[in-house]
Design a protein around this motif. Structure first.
Motif, mmCIF file in Angstrom:
data_model
loop_
_atom_site.group_PDB
_atom_site.id
_atom_site.type_symbol
_atom_site.label_atom_id
_atom_site.label_comp_id
_atom_site.label_asym_id
_atom_site.label_seq_id
_atom_site.Cartn_x
_atom_site.Cartn_y
_atom_site.Cartn_z
ATOM 1 N N THR A 1 19.797 63.192 39.809
ATOM 2 C CA THR A 1 20.904 63.172 40.765
ATOM 3 C C THR A 1 22.196 63.458 39.999
ATOM 4 N N HIS A 2 22.261 62.915 38.782
ATOM 5 C CA HIS A 2 23.295 63.314 37.830
ATOM 6 C C HIS A 2 22.623 64.171 36.760
ATOM 7 N N GLY A 3 23.118 65.385 36.587
ATOM 8 C CA GLY A 3 22.379 66.396 35.826
ATOM 9 C C GLY A 3 22.272 66.159 34.335
ATOM 10 N N ALA A 4 23.124 65.299 33.761
ATOM 11 C CA ALA A 4 23.042 65.026 32.321
ATOM 12 C C ALA A 4 22.357 63.691 32.042
ATOM 13 N N GLU A 5 21.591 63.209 33.012
ATOM 14 C CA GLU A 5 20.816 61.973 32.829
ATOM 15 C C GLU A 5 19.355 62.374 32.602
ATOM 16 N N TYR A 6 19.015 62.516 31.324
ATOM 17 C CA TYR A 6 17.770 63.209 30.976
ATOM 18 C C TYR A 6 16.536 62.330 30.940
ATOM 19 N N VAL A 7 16.693 61.033 30.655
ATOM 20 C CA VAL A 7 15.505 60.178 30.499
ATOM 21 C C VAL A 7 14.625 60.198 31.761
ATOM 22 N N PRO A 8 15.187 59.988 32.965
ATOM 23 C CA PRO A 8 14.334 60.037 34.163
ATOM 24 C C PRO A 8 13.711 61.410 34.388
ATOM 25 N N ILE A 9 14.457 62.470 34.060
ATOM 26 C CA ILE A 9 13.924 63.831 34.245
ATOM 27 C C ILE A 9 12.687 64.029 33.375
ATOM 28 N N ILE A 10 12.776 63.615 32.113
ATOM 29 C CA ILE A 10 11.632 63.780 31.203
ATOM 30 C C ILE A 10 10.495 62.827 31.584
ATOM 31 N N ALA A 11 10.838 61.619 32.047
ATOM 32 C CA ALA A 11 9.789 60.674 32.481
ATOM 33 C C ALA A 11 8.962 61.289 33.620
ATOM 34 N N LEU A 12 9.628 61.939 34.580
ATOM 35 C CA LEU A 12 8.880 62.544 35.692
ATOM 36 C C LEU A 12 8.113 63.792 35.264
ATOM 37 N N GLN A 13 8.639 64.535 34.256
ATOM 38 C CA GLN A 13 7.860 65.658 33.725
ATOM 39 C C GLN A 13 6.512 65.155 33.213
ATOM 40 N N ARG A 14 6.528 63.988 32.561
ATOM 41 C CA ARG A 14 5.269 63.420 32.047
ATOM 42 C C ARG A 14 4.395 62.887 33.173
ATOM 43 N N MET A 15 5.055 62.194 34.129
ATOM 44 C CA MET A 15 4.304 61.551 35.212
ATOM 45 C C MET A 15 3.633 62.575 36.121
ATOM 46 N N ARG A 16 4.207 63.782 36.140
ATOM 47 C CA ARG A 16 3.658 64.858 36.962
ATOM 48 C C ARG A 16 2.179 65.087 36.640
ATOM 49 N N THR A 17 1.816 64.956 35.370
ATOM 50 C CA THR A 17 0.409 65.149 35.003
ATOM 51 C C THR A 17 -0.311 63.826 34.723
ATOM 52 N N SER A 18 0.457 62.771 34.376
ATOM 53 C CA SER A 18 -0.224 61.512 34.018
ATOM 54 C C SER A 18 -0.622 60.696 35.251
ATOM 55 N N LEU A 19 0.077 60.891 36.369
ATOM 56 C CA LEU A 19 -0.247 60.130 37.580
ATOM 57 C C LEU A 19 -1.425 60.792 38.292
ATOM 58 N N LYS A 20 -2.531 60.081 38.354
ATOM 59 C CA LYS A 20 -3.757 60.666 38.906
ATOM 60 C C LYS A 20 -3.914 60.310 40.391
ATOM 61 N N THR A 21 -4.539 61.218 41.126
ATOM 62 C CA THR A 21 -4.787 60.950 42.550
ATOM 63 C C THR A 21 -5.944 59.963 42.727
ATOM 64 N N ASP A 22 -6.849 59.895 41.732
ATOM 65 C CA ASP A 22 -7.986 58.955 41.821
ATOM 66 C C ASP A 22 -7.454 57.524 41.882
ATOM 67 N N GLY A 23 -7.871 56.797 42.883
ATOM 68 C CA GLY A 23 -7.461 55.401 42.998
ATOM 69 C C GLY A 23 -6.071 55.227 43.576
ATOM 70 N N LEU A 24 -5.409 56.322 43.925
ATOM 71 C CA LEU A 24 -4.056 56.239 44.498
ATOM 72 C C LEU A 24 -4.162 56.163 46.023
ATOM 73 N N ARG A 25 -3.512 55.152 46.591
ATOM 74 C CA ARG A 25 -3.422 55.046 48.051
ATOM 75 C C ARG A 25 -2.017 55.470 48.456
ATOM 76 N N GLY A 26 -1.929 56.443 49.345
ATOM 77 C CA GLY A 26 -0.625 56.944 49.733
ATOM 78 C C GLY A 26 -0.185 58.093 48.844
ATOM 79 N N THR A 27 1.120 58.315 48.787
ATOM 80 C CA THR A 27 1.648 59.545 48.179
ATOM 81 C C THR A 27 2.862 59.237 47.315
ATOM 82 N N VAL A 28 2.950 59.923 46.188
ATOM 83 C CA VAL A 28 4.167 59.870 45.366
ATOM 84 C C VAL A 28 4.826 61.244 45.429
ATOM 85 N N ILE A 29 6.094 61.257 45.817
ATOM 86 C CA ILE A 29 6.888 62.496 45.785
ATOM 87 C C ILE A 29 7.824 62.391 44.586
ATOM 88 N N MET A 30 7.780 63.380 43.708
ATOM 89 C CA MET A 30 8.716 63.400 42.553
ATOM 90 C C MET A 30 9.698 64.532 42.740
#
Ligand SMILES: [Zn+2]
Length: 354
Positions: free
Chosen positions: A83-112
């Motif tokens: 939301t603030h463009g120079a706040e990088y930690v959350p941006i990089i955290a979601l780059q990782r979570m994009r592949t680390s968060l698995k659909t197996d065992g997930l109920r519902g939906t995560v939007i990143m």
């Protein structure tokens, strides 16, 4: 090509998502979830971009996102970074979570939302968009015919917040802010939504929680991203981890732990960390603002405790003459302090919490 039956199904699905979104209930995993024209089927991961068309001489923008959809029904948790463009930690955290968060065992939906404020991110600006000099986190719920920041806010409200049942706006100290980790629990509005937001803050697990009772309650003038969700009946949280334009593992780990805790709390995953048992509630806070434009010299560090009247830092003019001393308004702790020299009259120099 769409068959007629599939087209009808798709339209019905969009309507169902819209209805579910507007009342804040759980979404059916059977209904397609469509964001920015991209559909994620149950059990699938889909990525795309919300496109903001150019208008009135600006270049427009794109908002990249990923949908991680569980096979079974459950909440729709939106995680928003940048939301603030120079706040990088959350941006990089979601780059990782994009592949680390698995659909197996997930109920519902995560939007990143990977980078909400692309013009600011690519231009490396703090606070304001280079396109219109506006702070994206002050223009919600946005305007479809507004400036670029207002159109980005409108698109996030319509495409993401409207589809979500719960929202986390992931911030950190901006590129110039030295910040200790904390979250904001917004207490204004519907008490049931506020209680659910409190539970999310405890589940996210940052020890320090700022109790914020100062947010507007009008959904048409919600101002802040997370408050846009809250004024629409959806529990939400703003988190702060990291800062100064640095990407550090410790701050990323806090987000990964936090999202894991919220997923478990919302029943979206069986496993995950427990809520924080002994939070530090910050019931009083003040953002100290510069009375002068010039150079800022901090005298304190993040997380330092200060007593009333202690020097937080000083401001000089451009010829080195001290023009202002910034003092602590009460006994408390430095939540963040500006860590780079430029300072403009009216802008924050530090935030103190009690
Ligand atoms: Zn921020």
């Amino acid at each position: 090509m769409l068959t007629l039956t599939r087209a009808i199904g798709l339209v019905a699905g969009i309507l169902l998502v819209a209805i579910v979104g507007s009342c804040g209930g759980g979404a059916s995993a059977q209904a397609p979830l469509v964001i920015g024209g991209v559909t994620a089927a149950p059990g699938a991961v889909a990525s795309g971009e919300i496109t903001i068309a150019p208008r009135a001489g600006d270049a427009g923008a794109s908002i990249p996102f990923t949908i991680v959809r569980g096979k079974t029904a459950g909440p729709v948790l939106a995680l928003i970074a940048g939301t603030h463009g120079a706040e990088y930690v959350p941006i990089i955290a979601l780059q990782r979570m994009r592949t680390s968060l698995k659909t197996d065992g997930l109920r519902g939906t995560v939007i990143m939302v990977h980078v909400a404020n692309m013009p600011s991110f690519l231009s490396r600006t703090v606070y304001y968009s280079p396109a219109d000099n506006k702070n994206l986190n002050r223009v919600f719920p946005g305007k479809a015919d507004g400036t670029l920041s207002e159109r980005i806010a409108e698109a996030i409200t319509r495409e993401v917040i409207a589809r979500a049942t719960h929202v986390i706006d992931l911030h950190c100290g901006d590129g110039n802010e030295s910040l200790r980790p904390y979250s904001y629990w917004i207490t204004t509005g519907d008490p049931k939504v506020a209680e659910a937001g409190k539970a999310m803050a405890l589940a996210f697990g940052l020890e320090h929680i700022v109790v914020d009772g100062s947010r507007p309650t009008d959904p048409a003038a919600s101002v802040y991203l997370s408050n846009t969700a809250i004024t629409r009946g959806k529990p939400a949280l703003t988190t702060e981890t990291g800062g100064m334009g640095v990407v550090d593992e410790q701050s990323i780990a806090l987000i990964e732990r936090g999202v894991g805790g919220v997923l478990k709390h919302l029943g979206m995953r069986d496993d995950g960390p427990a809520p924080i048992a002994t939070p530090v509630w910050i019931n009083q806070n003040e953002v100290l603002r510069a009375g002068h434009t010039g150079l800022f010299y901090p005298a304190v560090a993040k997380a330092q405790t200060v007593t009333k009247g202690a020097v937080i830092g000083h401001i000089t003019d451009f010829h080195g003459t001290k023009v202002e001393e910034v003092l602590a308004p009460f006994d408390g702790q430095i939540l963040y302090v500006i860590g780079t020299p430029p300072i403009t009259k009216g802008e924050p120099v530090a935030m103190v919490g009690k």
